[in-house]
Design a protein around this motif. Structure first.
Motif, PDB file in Angstrom:
ATOM      1  N   THR A 167     -82.516   7.026 -43.850  1.00 32.96           N
ATOM      2  CA  THR A 167     -82.016   5.664 -44.034  1.00 32.96           C
ATOM      3  C   THR A 167     -82.768   4.931 -45.140  1.00 32.96           C
ATOM      4  O   THR A 167     -82.170   4.146 -45.887  1.00 32.96           O
ATOM      5  CB  THR A 167     -82.078   4.905 -42.697  1.00 32.96           C
TER       6      THR A 167
ATOM      7  N   ALA B 275     -75.279   7.472 -45.973  1.00 30.45           N
ATOM      8  CA  ALA B 275     -75.136   6.015 -46.057  1.00 30.45           C
ATOM      9  C   ALA B 275     -74.005   5.467 -45.185  1.00 30.45           C
ATOM     10  O   ALA B 275     -73.878   4.246 -45.051  1.00 30.45           O
ATOM     11  CB  ALA B 275     -74.921   5.600 -47.510  1.00 30.45           C
TER      12      ALA B 275
ATOM     13  N   HIS C 249     -74.418   2.360 -42.460  1.00 32.65           N
ATOM     14  CA  HIS C 249     -75.814   2.091 -42.833  1.00 32.65           C
ATOM     15  C   HIS C 249     -76.422   0.952 -42.015  1.00 32.65           C
ATOM     16  O   HIS C 249     -77.566   1.069 -41.547  1.00 32.65           O
ATOM     17  CB  HIS C 249     -75.878   1.770 -44.328  1.00 32.65           C
TER      18      HIS C 249
END
Length: 364
Positions: free
Chosen positions: A256, A331, A334
Protein backbone atom coordinates in the motif's frame (compact mmCIF):
# COMPACT_ATOMS: atom_id res chain seq x y z
CA UNK A 1 -6.65 -46.82 -0.83
CA UNK A 2 -8.57 -44.71 1.73
CA UNK A 3 -7.79 -40.99 1.69
CA UNK A 4 -7.75 -39.44 5.19
CA UNK A 5 -7.53 -35.91 3.73
CA UNK A 6 -10.42 -34.39 1.76
CA UNK A 7 -9.78 -31.06 0.08
CA UNK A 8 -12.56 -28.79 -1.15
CA UNK A 9 -11.26 -26.62 -3.99
CA UNK A 10 -9.03 -27.15 -7.01
CA UNK A 11 -7.29 -23.77 -6.93
CA UNK A 12 -3.73 -23.27 -8.07
CA UNK A 13 -3.04 -21.93 -4.56
CA UNK A 14 -3.87 -25.27 -2.92
CA UNK A 15 -1.88 -27.14 -5.56
CA UNK A 16 1.26 -25.17 -4.67
CA UNK A 17 0.52 -25.05 -0.94
CA UNK A 18 -1.22 -27.89 0.92
CA UNK A 19 -0.94 -30.43 -1.92
CA UNK A 20 2.78 -29.77 -2.33
CA UNK A 21 3.48 -29.86 1.42
CA UNK A 22 1.66 -33.18 1.81
CA UNK A 23 3.47 -34.62 -1.23
CA UNK A 24 6.86 -33.68 0.22
CA UNK A 25 5.85 -35.06 3.63
CA UNK A 26 4.66 -38.34 2.12
CA UNK A 27 8.09 -38.85 0.56
CA UNK A 28 9.62 -38.45 4.03
CA UNK A 29 7.00 -40.62 5.75
CA UNK A 30 5.56 -37.64 7.64
CA UNK A 31 1.97 -37.44 6.31
CA UNK A 32 -1.18 -39.26 7.38
CA UNK A 33 -2.05 -40.24 3.81
CA UNK A 34 -3.22 -39.01 0.44
CA UNK A 35 -5.87 -36.53 -0.65
CA UNK A 36 -9.23 -36.68 -2.33
CA UNK A 37 -9.80 -33.35 -4.07
CA UNK A 38 -13.41 -32.24 -4.46
CA UNK A 39 -14.50 -29.64 -6.99
CA UNK A 40 -17.45 -27.80 -5.45
CA UNK A 41 -18.36 -25.21 -8.09
CA UNK A 42 -19.34 -27.31 -11.09
CA UNK A 43 -17.28 -24.92 -13.21
CA UNK A 44 -16.70 -26.34 -16.68
CA UNK A 45 -13.46 -24.36 -16.85
CA UNK A 46 -12.06 -26.22 -13.85
CA UNK A 47 -13.55 -29.63 -14.64
CA UNK A 48 -10.65 -30.41 -16.99
CA UNK A 49 -8.26 -30.23 -14.07
CA UNK A 50 -9.68 -33.20 -12.25
CA UNK A 51 -8.06 -36.00 -14.26
CA UNK A 52 -4.74 -34.17 -14.33
CA UNK A 53 -4.76 -33.56 -10.58
CA UNK A 54 -5.12 -37.28 -9.84
CA UNK A 55 -2.77 -38.55 -12.58
CA UNK A 56 -0.38 -41.24 -11.27
CA UNK A 57 2.65 -39.20 -12.33
CA UNK A 58 1.34 -36.19 -10.44
CA UNK A 59 1.33 -32.58 -11.58
CA UNK A 60 4.12 -29.98 -11.65
CA UNK A 61 4.71 -27.06 -9.32
CA UNK A 62 7.49 -24.65 -10.29
CA UNK A 63 9.10 -22.65 -7.47
CA UNK A 64 10.66 -19.41 -8.67
CA UNK A 65 11.94 -16.42 -6.75
CA UNK A 66 14.48 -15.29 -4.17
CA UNK A 67 15.36 -17.00 -0.90
CA UNK A 68 17.93 -15.21 1.25
CA UNK A 69 18.86 -13.24 -1.84
CA UNK A 70 19.57 -16.38 -3.88
CA UNK A 71 17.58 -17.03 -7.05
CA UNK A 72 15.51 -20.22 -6.96
CA UNK A 73 14.05 -21.95 -10.03
CA UNK A 74 13.06 -25.59 -9.50
CA UNK A 75 10.32 -27.95 -10.66
CA UNK A 76 8.62 -30.54 -8.43
CA UNK A 77 6.02 -33.22 -9.07
CA UNK A 78 3.11 -33.31 -6.64
CA UNK A 79 1.90 -36.88 -6.11
CA UNK A 80 -0.27 -36.51 -3.00
CA UNK A 81 -3.64 -36.61 -4.79
CA UNK A 82 -5.27 -40.04 -5.07
CA UNK A 83 -8.67 -38.96 -6.42
CA UNK A 84 -10.29 -35.86 -7.86
CA UNK A 85 -14.08 -35.73 -7.81
CA UNK A 86 -16.88 -33.27 -8.46
CA UNK A 87 -19.91 -32.68 -6.27
CA UNK A 88 -21.91 -32.24 -9.49
CA UNK A 89 -21.22 -35.75 -10.82
CA UNK A 90 -19.79 -37.74 -7.88
CA UNK A 91 -21.94 -36.63 -4.95
CA UNK A 92 -22.55 -40.10 -3.51
CA UNK A 93 -18.83 -40.94 -3.65
CA UNK A 94 -17.98 -37.66 -1.95
CA UNK A 95 -20.54 -38.34 0.79
CA UNK A 96 -19.12 -41.82 1.41
CA UNK A 97 -15.52 -40.61 1.54
CA UNK A 98 -16.32 -37.78 3.97
CA UNK A 99 -18.46 -40.11 6.10
CA UNK A 100 -16.09 -43.08 6.19
CA UNK A 101 -12.52 -42.10 5.26
CA UNK A 102 -11.84 -38.49 6.14
CA UNK A 103 -9.85 -37.43 9.16
CA UNK A 104 -9.09 -33.90 8.00
CA UNK A 105 -11.07 -31.56 5.75
CA UNK A 106 -9.25 -28.70 3.98
CA UNK A 107 -10.96 -25.92 2.06
CA UNK A 108 -10.04 -22.92 -0.03
CA UNK A 109 -13.16 -21.70 -1.78
CA UNK A 110 -12.34 -18.06 -2.55
CA UNK A 111 -13.42 -14.69 -1.16
CA UNK A 112 -17.12 -15.57 -1.34
CA UNK A 113 -16.70 -19.17 -0.21
CA UNK A 114 -18.82 -18.76 2.93
CA UNK A 115 -21.71 -17.04 1.15
CA UNK A 116 -24.94 -19.01 1.35
CA UNK A 117 -27.97 -19.04 -0.94
CA UNK A 118 -31.08 -17.58 0.67
CA UNK A 119 -33.71 -19.99 1.90
CA UNK A 120 -33.68 -23.74 1.53
CA UNK A 121 -32.22 -24.82 -1.83
CA UNK A 122 -34.64 -26.57 -4.17
CA UNK A 123 -31.96 -29.00 -5.36
CA UNK A 124 -30.60 -32.11 -3.68
CA UNK A 125 -27.08 -30.65 -3.77
CA UNK A 126 -26.98 -27.06 -2.45
CA UNK A 127 -25.18 -24.52 -4.66
CA UNK A 128 -23.00 -23.06 -1.88
CA UNK A 129 -19.97 -24.64 -0.24
CA UNK A 130 -21.42 -24.31 3.30
CA UNK A 131 -24.66 -25.91 2.11
CA UNK A 132 -22.76 -28.87 0.68
CA UNK A 133 -20.50 -29.14 3.74
CA UNK A 134 -23.51 -29.24 6.06
CA UNK A 135 -24.94 -32.29 4.25
CA UNK A 136 -21.56 -34.02 4.14
CA UNK A 137 -21.04 -33.49 7.86
CA UNK A 138 -24.55 -34.79 8.52
CA UNK A 139 -23.73 -37.93 6.53
CA UNK A 140 -20.67 -38.44 8.74
CA UNK A 141 -22.74 -37.89 11.87
CA UNK A 142 -25.30 -40.46 10.74
CA UNK A 143 -22.46 -42.90 9.95
CA UNK A 144 -21.19 -42.77 13.53
CA UNK A 145 -19.59 -39.37 13.85
CA UNK A 146 -15.91 -40.23 14.16
CA UNK A 147 -13.71 -37.26 15.22
CA UNK A 148 -12.79 -34.82 12.47
CA UNK A 149 -10.60 -31.74 12.04
CA UNK A 150 -11.69 -28.95 9.68
CA UNK A 151 -8.88 -26.70 8.39
CA UNK A 152 -10.29 -23.88 6.25
CA UNK A 153 -7.69 -21.90 4.30
CA UNK A 154 -9.84 -19.01 3.10
CA UNK A 155 -8.33 -15.57 3.74
CA UNK A 156 -10.90 -14.72 6.40
CA UNK A 157 -9.95 -13.78 9.95
CA UNK A 158 -10.70 -16.61 12.41
CA UNK A 159 -11.81 -18.72 9.43
CA UNK A 160 -12.52 -21.84 11.48
CA UNK A 161 -14.72 -19.96 13.93
CA UNK A 162 -16.52 -18.21 11.06
CA UNK A 163 -17.17 -21.44 9.15
CA UNK A 164 -18.48 -23.12 12.30
CA UNK A 165 -20.91 -20.23 12.86
CA UNK A 166 -22.21 -20.53 9.31
CA UNK A 167 -22.67 -24.31 9.55
CA UNK A 168 -24.46 -24.10 12.91
CA UNK A 169 -26.82 -21.45 11.56
CA UNK A 170 -27.57 -23.55 8.48
CA UNK A 171 -28.11 -26.63 10.64
CA UNK A 172 -30.76 -24.79 12.65
CA UNK A 173 -32.45 -23.53 9.48
CA UNK A 174 -32.30 -26.64 7.31
CA UNK A 175 -32.00 -29.75 9.47
CA UNK A 176 -32.90 -28.80 13.03
CA UNK A 177 -31.43 -31.90 14.69
CA UNK A 178 -30.40 -31.16 18.28
CA UNK A 179 -28.10 -34.18 18.47
CA UNK A 180 -26.37 -33.19 15.23
CA UNK A 181 -25.95 -29.63 16.51
CA UNK A 182 -24.42 -30.98 19.71
CA UNK A 183 -21.97 -33.11 17.68
CA UNK A 184 -20.97 -30.14 15.50
CA UNK A 185 -20.23 -28.13 18.65
CA UNK A 186 -18.50 -30.92 20.53
CA UNK A 187 -14.85 -31.90 20.68
CA UNK A 188 -15.57 -34.49 17.98
CA UNK A 189 -15.40 -31.72 15.35
CA UNK A 190 -12.39 -29.43 15.66
CA UNK A 191 -12.74 -26.19 13.69
CA UNK A 192 -9.19 -24.94 13.16
CA UNK A 193 -8.27 -21.30 12.60
CA UNK A 194 -5.50 -20.96 10.04
CA UNK A 195 -3.46 -18.39 8.14
CA UNK A 196 -1.97 -19.19 4.74
CA UNK A 197 0.59 -17.19 2.82
CA UNK A 198 2.20 -17.90 -0.54
CA UNK A 199 2.09 -15.98 -3.81
CA UNK A 200 1.02 -18.42 -6.53
CA UNK A 201 1.42 -16.30 -9.63
CA UNK A 202 0.36 -18.51 -12.53
CA UNK A 203 -1.53 -21.73 -13.27
CA UNK A 204 -0.11 -24.46 -15.44
CA UNK A 205 -2.30 -26.46 -17.77
CA UNK A 206 -3.97 -28.85 -17.30
CA UNK A 207 -2.86 -28.79 -13.66
CA UNK A 208 -0.02 -27.29 -11.68
CA UNK A 209 1.20 -23.84 -10.73
CA UNK A 210 4.11 -21.42 -10.45
CA UNK A 211 4.77 -20.12 -6.94
CA UNK A 212 7.30 -18.16 -4.92
CA UNK A 213 9.71 -19.92 -2.51
CA UNK A 214 8.16 -18.44 0.64
CA UNK A 215 5.23 -20.35 2.11
CA UNK A 216 3.42 -20.41 5.44
CA UNK A 217 0.55 -22.43 6.86
CA UNK A 218 0.01 -21.31 10.45
CA UNK A 219 -2.56 -23.37 12.37
CA UNK A 220 -3.79 -22.34 15.79
CA UNK A 221 -3.43 -25.30 18.15
CA UNK A 222 -6.31 -26.57 20.26
CA UNK A 223 -7.18 -29.87 21.97
CA UNK A 224 -7.95 -32.68 19.54
CA UNK A 225 -6.69 -30.85 16.45
CA UNK A 226 -4.97 -33.00 13.82
CA UNK A 227 -2.65 -31.87 11.02
CA UNK A 228 -2.21 -33.60 7.67
CA UNK A 229 1.56 -33.74 7.92
CA UNK A 230 4.67 -32.27 9.45
CA UNK A 231 6.47 -29.84 7.17
CA UNK A 232 8.84 -26.88 7.60
CA UNK A 233 6.18 -24.48 6.27
CA UNK A 234 3.47 -25.70 8.67
CA UNK A 235 3.53 -24.07 12.10
CA UNK A 236 1.30 -25.07 15.01
CA UNK A 237 0.98 -21.89 17.08
CA UNK A 238 -0.78 -20.82 20.27
CA UNK A 239 -2.01 -17.56 18.73
CA UNK A 240 -2.42 -16.54 15.08
CA UNK A 241 -2.45 -12.83 15.89
CA UNK A 242 1.32 -12.18 15.46
CA UNK A 243 1.30 -13.95 12.07
CA UNK A 244 -1.77 -12.00 10.93
CA UNK A 245 -0.21 -8.73 12.05
CA UNK A 246 3.16 -9.41 10.38
CA UNK A 247 1.52 -10.19 7.06
CA UNK A 248 -0.98 -7.34 7.18
CA UNK A 249 1.28 -4.61 8.53
CA UNK A 250 4.53 -5.48 6.73
CA UNK A 251 3.81 -7.28 3.45
CA UNK A 252 0.41 -5.74 2.77
CA UNK A 253 1.36 -2.36 4.28
CA UNK A 254 4.44 -2.23 2.05
CA UNK A 255 2.30 -2.86 -1.02
CA UNK A 256 0.00 0.00 0.00
CA UNK A 257 2.92 2.38 0.62
CA UNK A 258 4.22 1.63 -2.88
CA UNK A 259 0.74 2.02 -4.37
CA UNK A 260 0.38 5.39 -2.65
CA UNK A 261 3.64 6.62 -4.17
CA UNK A 262 2.60 5.22 -7.57
CA UNK A 263 -0.77 6.98 -7.47
CA UNK A 264 0.67 10.35 -6.40
CA UNK A 265 3.60 10.55 -8.83
CA UNK A 266 4.15 10.28 -12.57
CA UNK A 267 5.08 6.64 -12.93
CA UNK A 268 4.61 4.04 -15.70
CA UNK A 269 1.04 2.72 -15.84
CA UNK A 270 2.22 -0.89 -16.12
CA UNK A 271 4.94 -0.66 -13.45
CA UNK A 272 5.51 -3.71 -11.26
CA UNK A 273 6.67 -3.93 -7.65
CA UNK A 274 10.12 -5.24 -8.60
CA UNK A 275 10.54 -2.47 -11.20
CA UNK A 276 9.47 0.23 -8.75
CA UNK A 277 12.00 -0.91 -6.17
CA UNK A 278 14.79 -0.40 -8.71
CA UNK A 279 14.16 3.32 -8.13
CA UNK A 280 16.63 4.15 -5.36
CA UNK A 281 14.45 6.92 -3.90
CA UNK A 282 11.40 4.69 -3.68
CA UNK A 283 13.39 1.83 -2.15
CA UNK A 284 14.91 4.22 0.41
CA UNK A 285 11.48 5.59 1.35
CA UNK A 286 10.06 2.12 1.90
CA UNK A 287 13.10 1.00 3.89
CA UNK A 288 12.93 4.12 6.07
CA UNK A 289 9.26 3.46 6.86
CA UNK A 290 10.03 -0.14 7.75
CA UNK A 291 13.09 0.76 9.86
CA UNK A 292 11.80 3.81 11.75
CA UNK A 293 8.05 3.22 11.99
CA UNK A 294 6.99 -0.36 11.29
CA UNK A 295 9.66 -2.36 13.13
CA UNK A 296 9.49 -0.02 16.18
CA UNK A 297 5.70 -0.45 16.15
CA UNK A 298 6.12 -4.22 16.35
CA UNK A 299 8.93 -3.89 18.90
CA UNK A 300 6.51 -2.04 21.20
CA UNK A 301 4.45 -5.23 21.17
CA UNK A 302 7.45 -7.49 21.81
CA UNK A 303 7.75 -8.55 18.15
CA UNK A 304 10.73 -6.48 17.00
CA UNK A 305 12.98 -9.38 15.98
CA UNK A 306 10.13 -11.16 14.21
CA UNK A 307 9.28 -7.98 12.33
CA UNK A 308 12.88 -7.39 11.22
CA UNK A 309 13.10 -10.96 9.92
CA UNK A 310 9.76 -10.61 8.12
CA UNK A 311 10.85 -7.34 6.50
CA UNK A 312 13.87 -9.13 5.02
CA UNK A 313 11.61 -11.91 3.70
CA UNK A 314 9.19 -9.35 2.30
CA UNK A 315 11.88 -7.49 0.37
CA UNK A 316 12.97 -10.79 -1.23
CA UNK A 317 9.35 -11.41 -2.19
CA UNK A 318 8.92 -7.90 -3.59
CA UNK A 319 12.07 -8.28 -5.71
CA UNK A 320 11.13 -11.70 -7.09
CA UNK A 321 12.52 -11.53 -10.66
CA UNK A 322 9.88 -13.97 -11.95
CA UNK A 323 6.81 -12.21 -10.53
CA UNK A 324 4.88 -9.55 -12.49
CA UNK A 325 2.94 -7.86 -9.66
CA UNK A 326 1.50 -4.66 -11.12
CA UNK A 327 0.93 -1.55 -9.01
CA UNK A 328 -2.30 -0.93 -10.91
CA UNK A 329 -3.70 -4.12 -9.40
CA UNK A 330 -2.39 -3.40 -5.90
CA UNK A 331 -3.90 0.11 -6.03
CA UNK A 332 -7.46 -1.23 -6.37
CA UNK A 333 -9.60 -0.26 -3.34
CA UNK A 334 -6.69 1.86 -2.10
CA UNK A 335 -8.64 3.88 0.46
CA UNK A 336 -10.01 0.78 2.17
CA UNK A 337 -6.57 -0.82 2.20
CA UNK A 338 -5.06 2.26 3.84
CA UNK A 339 -7.51 1.91 6.72
CA UNK A 340 -6.88 -1.78 7.34
CA UNK A 341 -3.16 -1.87 6.66
CA UNK A 342 -1.90 1.53 7.89
CA UNK A 343 -4.49 3.30 10.07
CA UNK A 344 -5.22 0.12 12.01
CA UNK A 345 -1.48 -0.45 12.53
CA UNK A 346 -1.09 3.03 14.02
CA UNK A 347 -4.07 2.36 16.31
CA UNK A 348 -2.57 -1.00 17.33
CA UNK A 349 0.75 0.60 18.34
CA UNK A 350 -0.25 4.19 19.24
CA UNK A 351 2.81 5.13 21.30
CA UNK A 352 5.24 4.90 18.35
CA UNK A 353 5.71 7.96 16.15
CA UNK A 354 4.81 7.16 12.52
CA UNK A 355 4.93 10.47 10.59
CA UNK A 356 5.24 8.99 7.10
CA UNK A 357 2.45 6.48 7.66
CA UNK A 358 0.33 9.21 9.26
CA UNK A 359 0.76 11.33 6.14
CA UNK A 360 -0.48 8.47 3.97
CA UNK A 361 -3.40 7.69 6.29
CA UNK A 362 -4.47 11.34 6.60
CA UNK A 363 -7.67 11.53 8.66
CA UNK A 364 -8.47 7.85 8.30
Amino acid sequence: MPTPIVQFGTSRFLQAHADLFISEALEAGNAIGKITIVQTTGSAERAGRLNALAAPQGFPVIIRGLADGVEIDRRQQVTSVARALSTASDWQDVQRIVAEEAEILISNTGDTGYDVESGKPDTAIPPSFPGKLLLLLHARFVAGGRPLTVLPCELIARNGDRLKEVILRLQAERIGDADFEKWLSSSAVVWGNTLVDRIVSEPLEPAGAIAEPYALWAIESQPGLSVPCTHPSIHLVDDLTPYEKLKLHILNLGHTVLADIWLKTERPRDETVKDMLRDADVAATLMDIYATEVIPGFAAKGLGREAADYVALTLDRFRNPFLEHRLADIANHHAEKIVRRIADFRAWSPDVAMPRLAAIAGNR
